[in-house]
Design an enzyme around this catalytic site. Structure first.
Site, mmCIF file in Angstrom:
data_model
loop_
_atom_site.group_PDB
_atom_site.id
_atom_site.type_symbol
_atom_site.label_atom_id
_atom_site.label_comp_id
_atom_site.label_asym_id
_atom_site.label_seq_id
_atom_site.Cartn_x
_atom_site.Cartn_y
_atom_site.Cartn_z
ATOM 1 N N GLU A 234 0.841 -1.201 0.000
ATOM 2 C CA GLU A 234 0.000 0.000 0.000
ATOM 3 C C GLU A 234 0.872 1.246 0.000
ATOM 4 O O GLU A 234 0.608 2.208 -0.709
ATOM 5 C CB GLU A 234 -0.914 0.015 1.220
ATOM 6 C CG GLU A 234 -1.761 1.285 1.301
ATOM 7 C CD GLU A 234 -2.715 1.312 2.492
ATOM 8 O OE1 GLU A 234 -2.423 0.652 3.497
ATOM 9 O OE2 GLU A 234 -3.742 2.014 2.385
ATOM 10 N N GLU A 367 3.386 9.633 11.587
ATOM 11 C CA GLU A 367 4.082 9.305 12.842
ATOM 12 C C GLU A 367 4.469 7.824 12.859
ATOM 13 O O GLU A 367 5.580 7.461 13.237
ATOM 14 C CB GLU A 367 3.176 9.639 14.041
ATOM 15 C CG GLU A 367 2.992 11.130 14.287
ATOM 16 C CD GLU A 367 2.212 11.835 13.186
ATOM 17 O OE1 GLU A 367 1.255 11.243 12.651
ATOM 18 O OE2 GLU A 367 2.573 12.978 12.845
#
Lengths: 397, 383
Positions: A234, A367
């Site tokens: 992905e 993050e």
């Protein structure tokens, strides 16, 4: 790319086009012939639509076929299927699963979606709570739970699903991976309205949905490892495509700059040049990552590509809105639509600006990607993980 | 130096927050989607005093200082910037132009109604081809006996379709800033038409309009200030307007801080609250710093106004910093919320869309930098 491969491929393309003239052959028939010729995805094995060749050669095949007016498999309609499900099924599936799923997937006869994230398991994906319980007599699994952020769920025929099969072991070890039929009883799909006004994503409620054991991908308890194959794919598929210079968001901004000389300022010029250079560096880096991919499955390096893509998309789209001044603050359509495909650079500047905000969240937040880069690419000490050795059922939720 | 607020200021802030948390916050998403706030809130806001701040009591206002005004704008920005825009245009841009430049008759006629919000005003400066370059506007006012006849078009006018009076800047003389005069035009005058602009990225709850003036006739007494002083009036009013935008942006940053802290302390991932992750605290610390810095710049500007000192450059700095901070804070708050930030129900999405225009209107960030640069160097780099 070797010249031998290249000319060999060109001959195969020519042979395909001679035997199935696109002008007189139906779309479905042509695509099936293309699959049989191994020209669907050349890096897949022979017999599964490919020829076992390097991945980069595919672009050449696509170009030749497009130039001859051949139909394509409408890849934008099945992005999850082609970009995520297919590489995972290929890597972890049985020969029977390869036979059953890959061909209709590539042909676009079966659309796929991804049932990973949950309301309580976003960045902490391994915490998924959707349960799959084996029903021995029927050799099926019974699935219950709620998933979220599911693109194309309302269109999909199948889903790649991560579900908890053993709550008594630490969270990463108790997951299994399934190929779930989205048309089965007990699957309910509801649209989720997002920042852009549209509902590109859905919530999916699973109530006693049955999956045959033959549609389990990999071993029971291997779900996390297999899910990582999907997630790495992905991250490459978001921002990892081969593109010409000034494609995508940077092209939109450059066009806005060129179109309105009266709106140019020195400050905007400096920002544009700075971002243009970064976008070009990112493009070339993407090309290098793809060459590495040509010889294997995506590794954690794709995280860096996606991290930079998201940051640039946000900064560039913000600059575009500013360059357009008042016009950039218009918004074309607030109605709640359910788009069939997503184009990050489609519609107008206001849409691009808002849609880009999702780029640093979807497919791994920036993050989480920084953690992956730190730990798995750079080998830095890991983030303290308090929940690693605790049985999933004993975790605070 | 004492940065504490006095009792009246604290009391007003508490009153404003309590009112807005009850009357505005629960409805803001629905107003945003409907492209209009419920105008029934306007008289209620007037009762609290939002429209009457800094308008002297003799003209029906509350009086009060600019620090209190800044606090009010912050609370409005925290709750819903669309409401902040309605107040700061009607009572700020229009009301203050009348207060500082109007004749006694004009003040008596308009200020009490604006302070009580029985009438709303709009500020007609921007034109289709004239944004930052307001000195070159093309709307014309032609003298005809005892009247002026105004022809032209205005764009992106907040309150345009709701206003009872429009402060229209039009050319009465030669080219350039010195040929511009200001007029108080009743919006029911024949030839005046306002059309709402739909489909905005942010500030969707307020009415933004295009104004068409076709032979609109007003008496010479409708002129605000002297002939040829319109540009000066506009610029001096916009200086104070910048305080309102800056303070509203402080409210956006503050709202982003509160929602980010709430979400980060209540959502658990990896067995601990999001707030337990350093990268999340990094974003929250940035929002917190932006909130303090923007607020102090806004208060400094308000305090200069209250003490009668020059405040133009301080207003530019506050507006520049606070508006950029609002965009940053909204981005950070959205990222802290993760997927929830990208859903149209949670606060960051609306803060983000509302913040976007703040760096552009009432003087772009680039214009503010030129104003600050000119002040520092004594050299104008305006072209």
């Amino acid at each position: 790319m070797s010249e031998q491969h290249r000319s060999d491929l060109e001959q195969r393309v020519t042979a395909l086009l001679e035997a199935h003239d696109p002008a007189t052959t139906g779309r479905a028939e042509f695509l099936r012939a293309r699959w049989d010729a191994g020209l669907a995805w050349v890096h897949f094995p022979e017999g599964l639509g490919g020829l076992g060749l390097p991945r980069d050669l595919q672009a050449h095949v696509d170009d030749l076929l497009a130039a001859a007016g051949a139909p394509d498999n409408a890849p934008e309609r099945n992005g999850i299927g082609l970009g995520m499900a297919a590489p995972t099924i290929l890597a972890h599936g049985t020969p029977e699963q390869h036979e059953r799923f890959l061909r209709p997937l590539w042909l676009g006869e079966e659309i796929w979606c991804q049932l990973f994230s949950e309301p309580g398991a976003g960045s902490d994906l391994a915490a998924v709570a959707t349960r799959a319980v084996r029903d021995e007599p029927s050799d099926e699994w019974v699935v219950n739970g709620q998933k979220v952020w599911t693109s194309s769920a309302h269109l999909a025929d199948f889903a790649i699903l991560v579900a908890r099969t053993d709550p008594d072991v630490p969270k990463h070890g108790g997951l299994s991976y399934f190929l779930l039929g989205m048309r089965e009883p007990g699957v309910e799909v509801r649209p989720l309205r997002q920042l852009t006004g549209e509902a590109e994503f859905n919530e999916v409620f699973l109530t006693d949905v049955r999956v045959p054991d033959a549609q389990r991908l990999g071993a029971v308890g291997e779900g996390w490892r297999i899910a990582n194959t999907t997630l790495n794919s992905e991250r490459v598929s978001i921002g990892g495509q081969a593109v010409p210079r000034e494609a995508g968001m940077v092209g939109k901004v450059a066009a806005a700059w060129r179109a309105a000389p009266e709106r140019r300022t020195h400050g905007a010029h400096r920002r544009l040049l700075d971002l243009w250079v970064q976008a070009e560096a990112a493009r070339i880096t993407g090309s290098r990552v793809r060459q590495q991919l040509a010889v294997g499955a995506p590794g954690p390096e794709g995280s860096a590509t996606k991290l930079v893509f998201a940051r640039l998309a946000q900064e560039l789209s913000a600059l575009e809105v500013e360059l357009l001044e008042e016009d950039g603050l218009r918004y074309d359509d607030w109605t709640l639509t359910r788009p069939e495909k997503v184009d990050f650079t489609g519609r107008d500047a206001g849409y691009r600006y808002l849609r880009a905000k999702g780029n640093s969240i979807e497919g791994g937040t920036s993050e989480i990607l920084r953690n992956i880069i730190a730990e798995r690419v750079l080998g830095l000490p890991g983030e303290p993980r308090v929940d690693k050795d605790v049985a999933w059922k004993d975790l605070p939720r | 130096m004492d940065l504490s607020l006095n009792d009246e200021q604290q009391a007003f802030r508490a009153l404003a927050r309590d009112f807005l948390d009850r009357e505005a916050v629960p409805h803001r998403v629905e107003w945003d989607r409907a492209e209009s706030v419920d105008l029934a809130i306007v008289p209620k806001m007037a009762e609290i005093g939002f429209f009457g701040l800094t308008i002297p009591e003799e003209y029906g206002g509350l009086g009060g200082d600019y620090v209190t005004y800044s606090l009010a704008m912050e609370e409005l920005g925290r709750a819903d910037s669309a409401l902040r825009g309605i107040v700061s245009v009607s009572s700020g841009l229009v009301g203050k132009s009348i207060l500082f430049h109007g004749s006694e008759e004009q003040k008596q006629e308009w200020l009490p109604q604006l302070a009580e919000a029985t009438k709303l005003g709009c500020f007609g400066l921007t034109e289709p081809d004239v944004g930052s370059d307001a000195g070159n506007l093309t709307t014309r006012a032609r003298r005809d006996g005892d009247d002026y006849v105004i022809d032209g078009q205005k764009l992106y006018i907040t309150n345009g379709t709701w206003a009872d009076v429009a402060l229209i800047f039009a050319r009465t003389g030669s080219d350039g800033p010195r040929g511009i005069s200001a007029f108080l035009v009743p919006t029911d005058a024949p030839g005046f038409e306002a059309r709402e602009i739909k489909g905005k990225l942010g500030l969707r709850g307020q009415a933004t309009a295009e104004l068409f003036l076709d032979g609109v006739r007003v008496p010479a007494s409708a002129m605000l200030g002297e002939e040829g002083t319109g540009f000066k009036i506009a610029m001096s009013t916009l200086d104070k307007g910048r305080l309102a935008v800056a303070s509203g942006c402080v409210g956006i940053v503050q709202g982003c801080l509160e929602t980010a802290v709430e979400y980060a302390t209540s959502r658990t991932q990896f067995g601990r609250p999001l707030a337990g992750f350093q990268l999340v605290q990094d974003m929250i610390a940035d929002i917190s710093l932006d909130a303090d810095a923007a607020r102090l710049l806004a208060w400094r500007c308000a305090d200069l106004i209250d003490r009668g000192e020059p405040y133009g450059v301080a207003a530019s700095k506050a507006k520049l910093f606070a508006s950029e901070a609002a965009v940053r804070a909204a981005n950070n708050a959205l990222q802290v919320h993760g997927g929830a930030g990208y859903v149209d129900e949670y606060p960051p999405a609306k803060y983000l869309r509302d913040a976007r225009v703040m760096t552009l209107y009432e003087g772009t960030s680039q214009i503010q930098k030129l104003l600050i640069g000119r002040d520092e160097t004594g050299i104008s780099a305006f072209v």
